[in-house]
Design an enzyme around this catalytic site. Structure first.
Site, PDB file in Angstrom:
ATOM      1  N   ARG A 112      25.631  34.591  30.249  1.00 39.40           N
ATOM      2  CA  ARG A 112      26.459  33.700  31.082  1.00 39.40           C
ATOM      3  C   ARG A 112      26.100  33.889  32.561  1.00 39.40           C
ATOM      4  NH1 ARG A 112      33.062  34.303  31.170  1.00 39.40           N
ATOM      5  NH2 ARG A 112      33.502  32.878  32.883  1.00 39.40           N
ATOM      6  N   SER A 160      33.678  44.338  43.277  1.00 38.32           N
ATOM      7  CA  SER A 160      33.895  43.840  41.911  1.00 38.32           C
ATOM      8  C   SER A 160      34.689  44.838  41.073  1.00 38.32           C
ATOM      9  CB  SER A 160      32.541  43.513  41.265  1.00 38.32           C
ATOM     10  OG  SER A 160      31.654  44.597  41.399  1.00 38.32           O
ATOM     11  N   ASN A 163      35.800  45.278  34.709  1.00 41.18           N
ATOM     12  CA  ASN A 163      35.773  44.617  33.403  1.00 41.18           C
ATOM     13  C   ASN A 163      34.622  43.632  33.205  1.00 41.18           C
ATOM     14  OD1 ASN A 163      36.909  42.825  35.211  1.00 41.18           O
ATOM     15  ND2 ASN A 163      38.380  41.999  33.759  1.00 41.18           N
ATOM     16  N   LYS A 186      29.940  46.524  46.601  1.00 45.18           N
ATOM     17  CA  LYS A 186      30.648  47.770  46.248  1.00 45.18           C
ATOM     18  C   LYS A 186      31.261  47.522  44.863  1.00 45.18           C
ATOM     19  CE  LYS A 186      33.882  51.012  45.927  1.00 45.18           C
ATOM     20  NZ  LYS A 186      33.830  51.125  44.454  1.00 45.18           N
ATOM     21  N   THR A 189      33.813  51.880  40.483  1.00 36.50           N
ATOM     22  CA  THR A 189      33.107  53.131  40.164  1.00 36.50           C
ATOM     23  C   THR A 189      32.730  53.150  38.685  1.00 36.50           C
ATOM     24  OG1 THR A 189      34.103  54.288  42.001  1.00 36.50           O
ATOM     25  CG2 THR A 189      33.358  55.647  40.166  1.00 36.50           C
ATOM     26  N   GLU A 259      40.406  37.217  43.812  1.00 37.05           N
ATOM     27  CA  GLU A 259      40.941  36.918  42.489  1.00 37.05           C
ATOM     28  C   GLU A 259      41.602  38.188  41.991  1.00 37.05           C
ATOM     29  OE1 GLU A 259      39.520  33.113  42.890  1.00 37.05           O
ATOM     30  OE2 GLU A 259      40.968  33.894  41.448  1.00 37.05           O
ATOM     31  N   ARG A 292      41.230  41.442  30.553  1.00 34.33           N
ATOM     32  CA  ARG A 292      40.704  40.262  31.266  1.00 34.33           C
ATOM     33  C   ARG A 292      41.842  39.707  32.110  1.00 34.33           C
ATOM     34  NH1 ARG A 292      40.663  36.755  27.432  1.00 34.33           N
ATOM     35  NH2 ARG A 292      39.613  35.153  28.634  1.00 34.33           N
ATOM     36  N   CYS A 293      41.491  39.317  33.351  1.00 32.71           N
ATOM     37  CA  CYS A 293      42.545  38.783  34.211  1.00 32.71           C
ATOM     38  C   CYS A 293      43.178  37.560  33.571  1.00 32.71           C
ATOM     39  CB  CYS A 293      41.966  38.418  35.571  1.00 32.71           C
ATOM     40  SG  CYS A 293      40.611  37.258  35.450  1.00 32.71           S
ATOM     41  N   GLU A 387      51.609  43.229  34.115  1.00 29.33           N
ATOM     42  CA  GLU A 387      50.304  42.960  33.508  1.00 29.33           C
ATOM     43  C   GLU A 387      49.846  44.222  32.785  1.00 29.33           C
ATOM     44  OE1 GLU A 387      46.956  42.888  36.255  1.00 29.33           O
ATOM     45  OE2 GLU A 387      46.076  41.247  35.101  1.00 29.33           O
ATOM     46  N   ARG A 447      38.411  31.523  32.252  1.00 26.96           N
ATOM     47  CA  ARG A 447      37.813  31.150  33.548  1.00 26.96           C
ATOM     48  C   ARG A 447      36.818  29.997  33.427  1.00 26.96           C
ATOM     49  NH1 ARG A 447      33.535  34.611  36.240  1.00 26.96           N
ATOM     50  NH2 ARG A 447      34.008  35.920  34.453  1.00 26.96           N
TER      51      ARG A 447
HETATM   52  P1  NAP Z   1      41.018  47.775  41.073  1.00 34.60           P
HETATM   53  O1  NAP Z   1      41.461  49.124  40.725  1.00 34.60           O
HETATM   54  O2  NAP Z   1      41.824  46.976  42.012  1.00 34.60           O
HETATM   55  O3  NAP Z   1      39.519  47.937  41.614  1.00 34.60           O
HETATM   56  C1  NAP Z   1      38.762  46.821  42.001  1.00 34.60           C
HETATM   57  C2  NAP Z   1      37.708  47.231  43.005  1.00 34.60           C
HETATM   58  O4  NAP Z   1      38.331  47.625  44.225  1.00 34.60           O
HETATM   59  C3  NAP Z   1      36.857  48.418  42.572  1.00 34.60           C
HETATM   60  O5  NAP Z   1      35.553  48.219  43.004  1.00 34.60           O
HETATM   61  C4  NAP Z   1      37.501  49.568  43.325  1.00 34.60           C
HETATM   62  O6  NAP Z   1      36.641  50.674  43.512  1.00 34.60           O
HETATM   63  C5  NAP Z   1      37.792  48.881  44.638  1.00 34.60           C
HETATM   64  N1  NAP Z   1      38.758  49.553  45.499  1.00 34.60           N
HETATM   65  C6  NAP Z   1      39.673  50.483  45.197  1.00 34.60           C
HETATM   66  N2  NAP Z   1      40.373  50.829  46.309  1.00 34.60           N
HETATM   67  C7  NAP Z   1      39.883  50.107  47.336  1.00 34.60           C
HETATM   68  C8  NAP Z   1      40.181  50.003  48.727  1.00 34.60           C
HETATM   69  N3  NAP Z   1      41.132  50.707  49.306  1.00 34.60           N
HETATM   70  N4  NAP Z   1      39.461  49.153  49.469  1.00 34.60           N
HETATM   71  C9  NAP Z   1      38.485  48.403  48.918  1.00 34.60           C
HETATM   72  N5  NAP Z   1      38.159  48.453  47.607  1.00 34.60           N
HETATM   73  C10 NAP Z   1      38.851  49.290  46.822  1.00 34.60           C
HETATM   74  O7  NAP Z   1      40.852  46.849  39.755  1.00 34.60           O
HETATM   75  P2  NAP Z   1      40.155  47.191  38.364  1.00 34.60           P
HETATM   76  O8  NAP Z   1      40.935  48.272  37.708  1.00 34.60           O
HETATM   77  O9  NAP Z   1      38.696  47.358  38.527  1.00 34.60           O
HETATM   78  O10 NAP Z   1      40.389  45.820  37.572  1.00 34.60           O
HETATM   79  C11 NAP Z   1      41.608  45.546  36.951  1.00 34.60           C
HETATM   80  C12 NAP Z   1      42.475  44.613  37.761  1.00 34.60           C
HETATM   81  O11 NAP Z   1      41.691  43.570  38.296  1.00 34.60           O
HETATM   82  C13 NAP Z   1      43.547  43.906  36.964  1.00 34.60           C
HETATM   83  O12 NAP Z   1      44.725  43.831  37.719  1.00 34.60           O
HETATM   84  C14 NAP Z   1      43.003  42.519  36.751  1.00 34.60           C
HETATM   85  O13 NAP Z   1      43.934  41.514  36.530  1.00 34.60           O
HETATM   86  C15 NAP Z   1      42.243  42.295  37.988  1.00 34.60           C
HETATM   87  N6  NAP Z   1      41.159  41.345  37.755  1.00 34.60           N
HETATM   88  C16 NAP Z   1      41.328  40.072  38.195  1.00 34.60           C
HETATM   89  C17 NAP Z   1      40.344  39.137  37.984  1.00 34.60           C
HETATM   90  C18 NAP Z   1      40.511  37.724  38.452  1.00 34.60           C
HETATM   91  O14 NAP Z   1      39.500  37.007  38.478  1.00 34.60           O
HETATM   92  N7  NAP Z   1      41.703  37.289  38.812  1.00 34.60           N
HETATM   93  C19 NAP Z   1      39.177  39.493  37.340  1.00 34.60           C
HETATM   94  C20 NAP Z   1      39.021  40.799  36.901  1.00 34.60           C
HETATM   95  C21 NAP Z   1      40.029  41.722  37.122  1.00 34.60           C
HETATM   96  P3  NAP Z   1      36.837  52.003  42.635  1.00 34.60           P
HETATM   97  O15 NAP Z   1      36.530  51.628  41.238  1.00 34.60           O
HETATM   98  O16 NAP Z   1      35.862  52.937  43.227  1.00 34.60           O
HETATM   99  O17 NAP Z   1      38.257  52.446  42.801  1.00 34.60           O
HETATM  100  O1  G3H Z   2      38.857  39.245  34.148  1.00 38.02           O
HETATM  101  C1  G3H Z   2      38.727  38.225  34.795  1.00 38.02           C
HETATM  102  C2  G3H Z   2      37.683  37.248  34.530  1.00 38.02           C
HETATM  103  O2  G3H Z   2      37.514  36.402  35.640  1.00 38.02           O
HETATM  104  C3  G3H Z   2      38.042  36.466  33.291  1.00 38.02           C
HETATM  105  O3  G3H Z   2      36.979  35.691  32.872  1.00 38.02           O
HETATM  106  O4  G3H Z   2      38.230  34.190  31.305  1.00 38.02           O
HETATM  107  O5  G3H Z   2      35.755  34.341  31.243  1.00 38.02           O
HETATM  108  O6  G3H Z   2      37.155  36.246  30.458  1.00 38.02           O
HETATM  109  P1  G3H Z   2      37.035  35.085  31.404  1.00 38.02           P
END
Ligand code: NAP
Ligand code: G3H
Length: 486
Positions: A112, A160, A163, A186, A189, A259, A292-293, A387, A447
């Site tokens: 994709r 990013s 997931n 970035k 991790t 997002e 997945r979001c 969530e 998405r």
């Molecule tokens: P996360 O914990 O918010 O981490 C996302 C990114 O932010 C990682 O690269 C993280 O780095 C970085 N980060 C952490 N603290 C930061 C700071 N103070 N400043 C700048 N960057 C920082 O999210 P995740 O656990 O990876 O993903 C799960 C969440 O993402 C869920 O809530 C999900 O709904 C949401 N999500 C939304 C979408 C959408 O399109 N709406 C898509 C995917 C995921 P580290 O890993 O080093 O902490």
């Molecule tokens: O996790 C968030 C992604 O933007 C969701 O994409 O609906 O293709 O799984 P998706």
């Protein structure tokens, strides 16, 4: 091709100014697999000084990158898509180990992404500016004309989540690059190694040194420094609402595209095709264990058809395969870490204590949460609002569509929602009132396709993604006004 980014003792390097480099700090972060706790590799914990160096290089390189013709930038993207496709299995395998993605989903993510990159190059080539004559505005005649083209913004910081480490990195990188920006990536991790493979692909495709740089290290240590860096011109972030809000609070005056989290509702009306609804809800809620979001995160079903829907859902959930993605094709994989599994377990316990009826699941083994369905969830339960980012789905029974709309809109989130009904008027009635970015009629929330607009409202995001929308978000109009005569 991948030997430069790794691999003595599985230590991965960062791409800075066209070179794969180690951090001077000597600090490494070990990345363990959520599947079996084996070590996937070690990444560099960069210092702020090194982050600064990467961002300043990106700033410098952007000055000449912006002058490269769009058709040449597009050629590099086509080559990156081709290389990515060639390396599908290698990259999918890394993702399976690093983020416990099942093989089918990992392969599909890479393919994709290749399609995304190609489509982005196509879209950029067909984007045009405009000329606006002045005489349509009162008091002006044809002696003035505005020639409007698009300009890049400068350095784009792409952050990013874990997931989709390849796709949700590339969906920031490709539109930013084709618009003439340079990139500092970035990645999460846990997910960094997969993202570094993607960076290598872009480098190999022919990007000039410094146009694409990577930064690894814990967000908690270097995140604030990155997002407030004076040479960052734009931040494109996908991740949790918590971190998104923090970034928007501290990154004064920087434009943002975000997002964030979601609590997507599937509203099922009395006239719905319940078989179709059940099939879509199960696929939407449980794939990649609900991480997945856009996963379906709550069902709002009209009471009169709820029992039949529950029966159909249970029948399908029973068939989901739970297990180790490295050994077989499974639907339910271990969650990303213990903390995530603890959180989901906490939601389950609280719902049960408050009287929710467990239909199936409710079990945990290590980081694996068995696919879980709760009926009779009430609005005083955390599961109704939070969530989970796990394979657990609440059913809230409603009396009619208006109650469904009211409960759906009470959420702090507003990413997507689904409506299942055979009545197009009802579908439009509900869609019109839902406070979300996208309403899916008779389908799961999702998405794609990736050229559709993708956005969250309220706490689910800022701005609009989707191929053309992302290119527009990461560029700005430049108006040159020609004044003819006196
Ligand atoms: P996360 O914990 O918010 O981490 C996302 C990114 O932010 C990682 O690269 C993280 O780095 C970085 N980060 C952490 N603290 C930061 C700071 N103070 N400043 C700048 N960057 C920082 O999210 P995740 O656990 O990876 O993903 C799960 C969440 O993402 C869920 O809530 C999900 O709904 C949401 N999500 C939304 C979408 C959408 O399109 N709406 C898509 C995917 C995921 P580290 O890993 O080093 O902490
Ligand atoms: O996790 C968030 C992604 O933007 C969701 O994409 O609906 O293709 O799984 P998706």
């Amino acid at each position: 091709m991948f030997s430069s980014l790794c691999c003595e003792n599985k230590v991965y390097k960062n791409l800075v100014n066209g070179q794969w480099i180690d951090s001077n700090t000597g600090n490494l972060i070990e990345i363990f697999s959520p599947v079996d706790d084996s070590i996937v590799g070690k990444i560099q914990a960069m210092s702020k000084k090194e982050v600064d160096f990467a961002i300043e290089n990106a700033k410098e390189a952007q000055k000449s990158w912006r002058t490269i013709p769009v058709n040449k930038r597009a050629q590099i993207l086509y080559r990156a898509a081709e290389l990515l496709e060639e390396k599908t299995n290698d990259i999918a395998e890394i993702m399976m180990r690093e983020i416990a993605k099942d093989k089918k989903s990992a392969v599909s993510e890479v393919q994709r992404t290749a399609d995304y990159i190609r489509f982005t190059a196509d879209a950029a080539k067909s984007m045009e500016g405009e000329t606006i004559p002045a005489d349509s505005f009162p008091g002006f005649n044809r002696s003035k004309i505005s020639v409007v083209t698009r300009e890049p913004l400068g350095v784009v910081l792409a952050i990013s989540p874990f997931n989709y480490p390849v796709n949700l990195s590339a969906s920031k990188i490709a539109p930013a690059l084709v618009a003439g920006n340079s990139i500092v990536l970035k990645p999460a991790t846990q997910g960094s190694i997969s993202a570094l493979y993607l960076a290598r692909v872009f480098q190999e495709a022919g990007l000039p040194a410094g146009v694409f740089n990577t930064i690894t290290g814990r967000g908690i240590e270097i995140g604030d420094y990155c997002v407030t860096h004076p040479s960052v011109d734009f931040i494109n972030f996908t991740g949790s609402t918590e971190i998104g809000k923090r970034i928007s609070q501290i990154s004064t005056m920087k434009p943002l595209l975000m997002e964030l989290g979601g609590k997507d509702a599937a509203i099922v009306l009395e006239d719905a095709d319940l078989e179709l609804a059940a099939k879509n809800i199960v696929a939407g809620a449980y794939s990649y264990s609900g991480q997945r979001c856009t996963a379906v995160k709550r069902i709002l079903v009209v009471d009169s058809v709820a029992n039949v829907l529950v029966k159909k859902l249970k029948f399908k959930i029973e068939k989901l395969k739970v297990g180790n993605p490295l050994q077989e094709q499974v639907d339910i994989v271990p969650l990303i870490n213990v903390k995530a599994a603890d959180f989901v377990e906490g939601l389950m316990k609280e719902a049960q204590e408050k009287g929710a009826k467990l239909i199936i699941g409710g079990r945990r083994e290590g980081n694996i949460i068995y696919p879980t369905l709760f009926d009779n969830v009430t609005l005083d339960m955390r599961l109704a609002w939070e969530e989970p980012f796990g394979p657990i789905l609440p059913i809230i029974r409603i009396k009619d569509r208006d109650e469904g709309i009211a409960i759906a809109n009470k959420s702090e989130y507003g990413l997507q929602a689904s409506v299942f009904t055979k009545d197009i008027n009802s579908a439009f009635y509900i869609a019109d009132k839902l406070e979300v970015g996208t309403v899916q009629v008779n389908n799961k929330t999702e998405r794609g396709p990736d050229h559709f607009p993708f956005l969250g409202v309220k706490s689910s995001g800022i701005g609009t993604q989707g191929i053309r929308y992302s290119i527009e978000a990461m560029s700005r109009p430049k108006a040159i006004v020609i004044n003819i005569g006196d």
